[in-house]
Design a protein around this motif. Structure first.
Motif, PDB file in Angstrom:
ATOM      1  N   ARG A  68       0.838  -1.202   0.000  1.00  0.00           N
ATOM      2  CA  ARG A  68       0.000   0.000   0.000  1.00  0.00           C
ATOM      3  C   ARG A  68       0.868   1.244   0.000  1.00  0.00           C
ATOM      4  O   ARG A  68       1.761   1.400   0.837  1.00  0.00           O
ATOM      5  CB  ARG A  68      -0.911  -0.032   1.228  1.00  0.00           C
ATOM      6  CG  ARG A  68      -1.968   1.058   1.248  1.00  0.00           C
ATOM      7  CD  ARG A  68      -2.750   1.056   2.539  1.00  0.00           C
ATOM      8  NE  ARG A  68      -3.761   0.001   2.580  1.00  0.00           N
ATOM      9  CZ  ARG A  68      -3.698  -1.048   3.385  1.00  0.00           C
ATOM     10  NH1 ARG A  68      -2.659  -1.220   4.176  1.00  0.00           N
ATOM     11  NH2 ARG A  68      -4.664  -1.947   3.389  1.00  0.00           N
ATOM     12  N   VAL A  69       0.623   2.141  -0.972  1.00  0.00           N
ATOM     13  CA  VAL A  69       1.317   3.420  -1.039  1.00  0.00           C
ATOM     14  C   VAL A  69       0.254   4.500  -1.222  1.00  0.00           C
ATOM     15  O   VAL A  69      -0.366   4.607  -2.281  1.00  0.00           O
ATOM     16  CB  VAL A  69       2.338   3.477  -2.194  1.00  0.00           C
ATOM     17  CG1 VAL A  69       3.018   4.832  -2.254  1.00  0.00           C
ATOM     18  CG2 VAL A  69       3.375   2.379  -2.052  1.00  0.00           C
ATOM     19  N   GLY A  70       0.044   5.290  -0.157  1.00  0.00           N
ATOM     20  CA  GLY A  70      -1.019   6.288  -0.229  1.00  0.00           C
ATOM     21  C   GLY A  70      -2.366   5.607  -0.375  1.00  0.00           C
ATOM     22  O   GLY A  70      -2.717   4.687   0.355  1.00  0.00           O
ATOM     23  N   GLY A  71      -3.126   6.019  -1.375  1.00  0.00           N
ATOM     24  CA  GLY A  71      -4.425   5.407  -1.624  1.00  0.00           C
ATOM     25  C   GLY A  71      -4.395   4.391  -2.740  1.00  0.00           C
ATOM     26  O   GLY A  71      -5.414   4.135  -3.385  1.00  0.00           O
ATOM     27  N   ALA A  72      -3.224   3.813  -2.990  1.00  0.00           N
ATOM     28  CA  ALA A  72      -3.090   2.870  -4.110  1.00  0.00           C
ATOM     29  C   ALA A  72      -2.390   1.595  -3.647  1.00  0.00           C
ATOM     30  O   ALA A  72      -1.648   1.583  -2.667  1.00  0.00           O
ATOM     31  CB  ALA A  72      -2.300   3.510  -5.245  1.00  0.00           C
ATOM     32  N   TRP A  73      -2.680   0.500  -4.375  1.00  0.00           N
ATOM     33  CA  TRP A  73      -1.972  -0.761  -4.181  1.00  0.00           C
ATOM     34  C   TRP A  73      -0.942  -0.904  -5.295  1.00  0.00           C
ATOM     35  O   TRP A  73      -1.272  -0.800  -6.476  1.00  0.00           O
ATOM     36  CB  TRP A  73      -2.940  -1.948  -4.274  1.00  0.00           C
ATOM     37  CG  TRP A  73      -3.781  -2.196  -3.063  1.00  0.00           C
ATOM     38  CD1 TRP A  73      -5.136  -2.056  -2.950  1.00  0.00           C
ATOM     39  CD2 TRP A  73      -3.326  -2.675  -1.792  1.00  0.00           C
ATOM     40  NE1 TRP A  73      -5.567  -2.406  -1.702  1.00  0.00           N
ATOM     41  CE2 TRP A  73      -4.474  -2.792  -0.954  1.00  0.00           C
ATOM     42  CE3 TRP A  73      -2.077  -3.002  -1.260  1.00  0.00           C
ATOM     43  CZ2 TRP A  73      -4.406  -3.230   0.364  1.00  0.00           C
ATOM     44  CZ3 TRP A  73      -2.000  -3.440   0.046  1.00  0.00           C
ATOM     45  CH2 TRP A  73      -3.146  -3.545   0.841  1.00  0.00           C
ATOM     46  N   LEU A  74       0.298  -1.143  -4.916  1.00  0.00           N
ATOM     47  CA  LEU A  74       1.341  -1.449  -5.905  1.00  0.00           C
ATOM     48  C   LEU A  74       1.433  -2.961  -6.059  1.00  0.00           C
ATOM     49  O   LEU A  74       1.443  -3.688  -5.062  1.00  0.00           O
ATOM     50  CB  LEU A  74       2.698  -0.919  -5.419  1.00  0.00           C
ATOM     51  CG  LEU A  74       3.258   0.303  -6.157  1.00  0.00           C
ATOM     52  CD1 LEU A  74       2.278   1.452  -6.001  1.00  0.00           C
ATOM     53  CD2 LEU A  74       4.616   0.687  -5.581  1.00  0.00           C
ATOM     54  N   ILE A  75       1.506  -3.430  -7.302  1.00  0.00           N
ATOM     55  CA  ILE A  75       1.640  -4.864  -7.579  1.00  0.00           C
ATOM     56  C   ILE A  75       3.050  -5.131  -8.100  1.00  0.00           C
ATOM     57  O   ILE A  75       3.546  -4.413  -8.970  1.00  0.00           O
ATOM     58  CB  ILE A  75       0.604  -5.331  -8.628  1.00  0.00           C
ATOM     59  CG1 ILE A  75      -0.817  -4.979  -8.170  1.00  0.00           C
ATOM     60  CG2 ILE A  75       0.732  -6.830  -8.870  1.00  0.00           C
ATOM     61  CD1 ILE A  75      -1.252  -5.673  -6.894  1.00  0.00           C
ATOM     62  N   ALA A  76       3.690  -6.155  -7.538  1.00  0.00           N
ATOM     63  CA  ALA A  76       5.041  -6.515  -7.978  1.00  0.00           C
ATOM     64  C   ALA A  76       5.122  -8.014  -8.217  1.00  0.00           C
ATOM     65  O   ALA A  76       4.333  -8.791  -7.675  1.00  0.00           O
ATOM     66  CB  ALA A  76       6.067  -6.088  -6.928  1.00  0.00           C
ATOM     67  N   ASN A  77       6.078  -8.407  -9.030  1.00  0.00           N
ATOM     68  CA  ASN A  77       6.292  -9.814  -9.350  1.00  0.00           C
ATOM     69  C   ASN A  77       7.567 -10.305  -8.657  1.00  0.00           C
ATOM     70  O   ASN A  77       8.577  -9.607  -8.637  1.00  0.00           O
ATOM     71  CB  ASN A  77       6.444  -9.964 -10.871  1.00  0.00           C
ATOM     72  CG  ASN A  77       6.610 -11.403 -11.292  1.00  0.00           C
ATOM     73  OD1 ASN A  77       5.735 -12.223 -11.069  1.00  0.00           O
ATOM     74  ND2 ASN A  77       7.751 -11.720 -11.898  1.00  0.00           N
ATOM     75  N   VAL A  78       7.513 -11.509  -8.075  1.00  0.00           N
ATOM     76  CA  VAL A  78       8.671 -12.074  -7.391  1.00  0.00           C
ATOM     77  C   VAL A  78       9.599 -12.701  -8.433  1.00  0.00           C
ATOM     78  O   VAL A  78       9.202 -13.614  -9.156  1.00  0.00           O
ATOM     79  CB  VAL A  78       8.245 -13.129  -6.351  1.00  0.00           C
ATOM     80  CG1 VAL A  78       9.473 -13.746  -5.692  1.00  0.00           C
ATOM     81  CG2 VAL A  78       7.330 -12.506  -5.302  1.00  0.00           C
ATOM     82  N   ARG A  79      10.834 -12.191  -8.505  1.00  0.00           N
ATOM     83  CA  ARG A  79      11.781 -12.688  -9.501  1.00  0.00           C
ATOM     84  C   ARG A  79      12.639 -13.828  -8.959  1.00  0.00           C
ATOM     85  O   ARG A  79      12.865 -14.821  -9.638  1.00  0.00           O
ATOM     86  CB  ARG A  79      12.687 -11.553  -9.977  1.00  0.00           C
ATOM     87  CG  ARG A  79      13.655 -11.997 -11.063  1.00  0.00           C
ATOM     88  CD  ARG A  79      14.785 -11.016 -11.291  1.00  0.00           C
ATOM     89  NE  ARG A  79      14.334  -9.784 -11.915  1.00  0.00           N
ATOM     90  CZ  ARG A  79      15.161  -8.935 -12.525  1.00  0.00           C
ATOM     91  NH1 ARG A  79      16.446  -9.201 -12.600  1.00  0.00           N
ATOM     92  NH2 ARG A  79      14.707  -7.813 -13.044  1.00  0.00           N
TER      93      ARG A  79
END
Length: 550
Positions: A68-79
């Motif tokens: 969670r960053v501010g009012g947004a969800w960041l999506i990341a991929n596990v490398r």
């Protein structure tokens, strides 16, 4: 790495609800942030609990996490993953940021996902497992035109879709070793496109005669028996490939003779006489007998006896091809009428009558002119798009199976087919020509062609060179997925690029038997148990062999 204090996030996570599918605690925290690639720390016990309650492979290589960053969800991929700590209680993962979505204030759910990141997290930020509900939002096709091709790994109900306009608008490539289900996947994608656009315009070059059975119900099938491709559609470069047999300085001399005589033969036609500045490339009908007569007459004008050899070479080659029944589908005397408009309408499916795909089976074409036939079809597609710019647009998709044959990376890439397909890859989208490349040897493709494909579908690749070649052509965010290419099962693939919201690993849908290409491997153990009537099999085969399929 020095011992780091274990944040409270892990203690909170271990107190999360024990109810199945209700685990929503943090599973780790951000360690470092560095542009596209960063690191997070997972707790082993927390990951175990997360995987037990949420069937989304939390924390595994190739899976997604959110923060969670501010009012947004960041999506990341596990490398990648590595064990850290004095007793290995922590797992450090390298991650690639993929995109972001808005957070619903009351429920915390993710919605309105889009590619790209506008804000990065700070070190220490909590990391959460991506839920199935999140995956449904991330992979939702929204209101964009799309085709469903399978399910997102490792889920069983999250559908994987391809955005059709983005995929076709910037070309696509399907790569995979023999036996991985590549042909079936190509058929699946084309069937889905045909269902979405029954009035579309698709041309498929089929070098092995595999796809005729798959598209018998919704496509037009062409082979040497009914293709009827007029020889005069060839441009001068293609004429040279068919009619000239020499190399070096001799070839240039022969080409000059052919150019002069070919222009004269085209000019004899009424259509040629109506054009003020006729060129040797203009698709004007002419008679092969006129061309040989003109060459004979030019040879007769020569005063020196030693200069007749080039004329005889060209004339004898033309007569040889004209007399050979194998070339009848293209060099028949019946193909001299002006059938260009009718030929284009048949091949491009304009109108298609609900059968939007043309399967061009070139398996029966003599090997020495196969590349010329493919070059003519590809160039006609491109030239039609250029000369119809002021007309209502009718985009055409050109799919090339065994693409490494026609756009090779070696010196043979100077052939006309290599040049025209490379040009379509670079410029086709400006004119409404989409290119689909299907190949089992991407490393044998001409350099740069694969990188022109906006969407890449990679199935299992067993060769290190092929893997490296595909890895170099794929965007940075897909690197974690690429490492799993050698471990893919049959009918699984990695899809990345313009055609998908984020890179995904897909289990492709199964196709009905009637819609599959005829490319299945022989079952030696069963077939070698069958015996009987071998003499009849050999006699029938020899008869077809001698008649060259006629």
């Amino acid at each position: 790495m020095s011992e780091m204090p274990r944040p409270q996030v892990f203690e909170h996570a271990q107190q999360a609800s024990a109810h199945e599918n209700e685990y929503d605690g943090a599973i780790g925290f951000v360690l470092t942030v560095a542009g596209a690639s960063s690191k997070v720390v997972f707790d082993r016990a927390t990951l175990t609990a997360a995987n037990a309650s949420e069937p989304s492979a939390a924390g595994q290589v190739g899976s997604q996490i959110k923060m969670r960053v501010g009012g947004a969800w960041l999506i990341a991929n596990v490398r990648s993953l590595a064990l850290e700590g004095s007793v290995g209680e922590r797992i450090v993962a390298e991650i690639d940021f993929l995109g972001e979505g808005d957070e619903e204030r009351l429920t915390g759910k993710l919605y309105n996902f889009r590619r790209g990141v506008t804000r990065y997290p700070m070190p220490g930020c909590d990391v959460f497992a991506v839920t199935d509900a999140d995956l449904h939002q991330i992979y939702a096709a929204e209101d964009r035109a799309s085709i469903g091709i399978g399910t997102v790994y490792p889920t069983r109900d999250v559908r994987a879709s391809l955005y059709i306009d983005a995929m076709l608008g910037k070309h696509f490539a399907l790569v995979g070793s023999t036996g991985t289900g590549k042909s079936t996947t190509a058929a699946l994608i084309l069937h889905r496109i045909c269902e979405l656009a029954p009035q579309g315009h698709i041309v498929m070059i089929d070098p092995h005669g595999e796809y005729a059975a798959a598209f018998a119900g919704n496509g037009a099938l062409f082979d040497v028996s009914n293709l009827a491709m007029p020889y005069w559609l060839m441009n001068f470069e293609e004429h040279c490939e068919v009619f000239l047999t020499t190399q070096g300085a001799e070839r240039q001399h022969d080409a000059d003779i052919l150019a002069k005589c070919l222009l004269a033969a085209r000019a004899k036609n009424r259509l040629g006489q109506e054009i003020a500045k006729l060129t040797v490339d203009a698709p004007i009908p002419y008679l092969l007998s006129d061309l040989t007569n003109i060459i004979q007459n030019e040879m007769g004008k020569m005063d020196r006896a030693g200069d007749t050899a080039p004329y005889l070479r060209v004339k004898s080659k033309i007569e040889e091809i004209k007399a050979d029944p194998r070339y009848g589908f293209m060099f028949s005397g019946m193909l001299v009428a002006d059938t260009m408009a009718a030929f284009l309408a048949r091949i491009f499916r304009m109108p298609g009558g609900g059968k939007p795909i043309s399967i061009i089976d070139v398996s029966g074409v003599p090997s020495d002119i196969t590349s010329v036939v493919v070059a003519v079809l590809a160039r006609m597609t491109f030239d039609y798009a250029i000369w119809s710019r002021n007309e209502p647009q009718r985009p055409v998709l050109l799919v090339c199976e065994e693409a490494h044959r026609y756009i090779p990376s070696n010196a043979d890439a100077t052939s006309s087919v290599g040049r025209i397909l490379s040009r379509i890859a670079k410029e086709g989208r400006k004119y409404g020509v989409s290119l689909g490349l299907v190949t089992q040897r991407p490393s044998d493709l001409a350099e740069g062609v694969l990188s022109q494909c906006g969407t890449i579908i990679a199935m299992r690749l067993n060769n290190d060179r092929d893997q490296a070649f595909v890895r170099a052509a794929m965007p940075e965010g897909a690197r974690g997925f690429l490492d799993s290419i050698p471990a893919l099962r049959n009918r699984e693939g990695i899809v990345c690029g313009e055609g998908v919201a984020i890179p995904i690993r897909v289990s492709f849908d199964a196709l009905d038997e009637a819609k599959r290409p005829a490319s299945s491997d022989p079952l030696f153990s069963r077939l070698w148990c069958e015996v009987g009537r071998e003499d009849q099999i050999i006699q029938r085969t020899v008869a077809r062999w001698r008649a060259q399929g006629r």
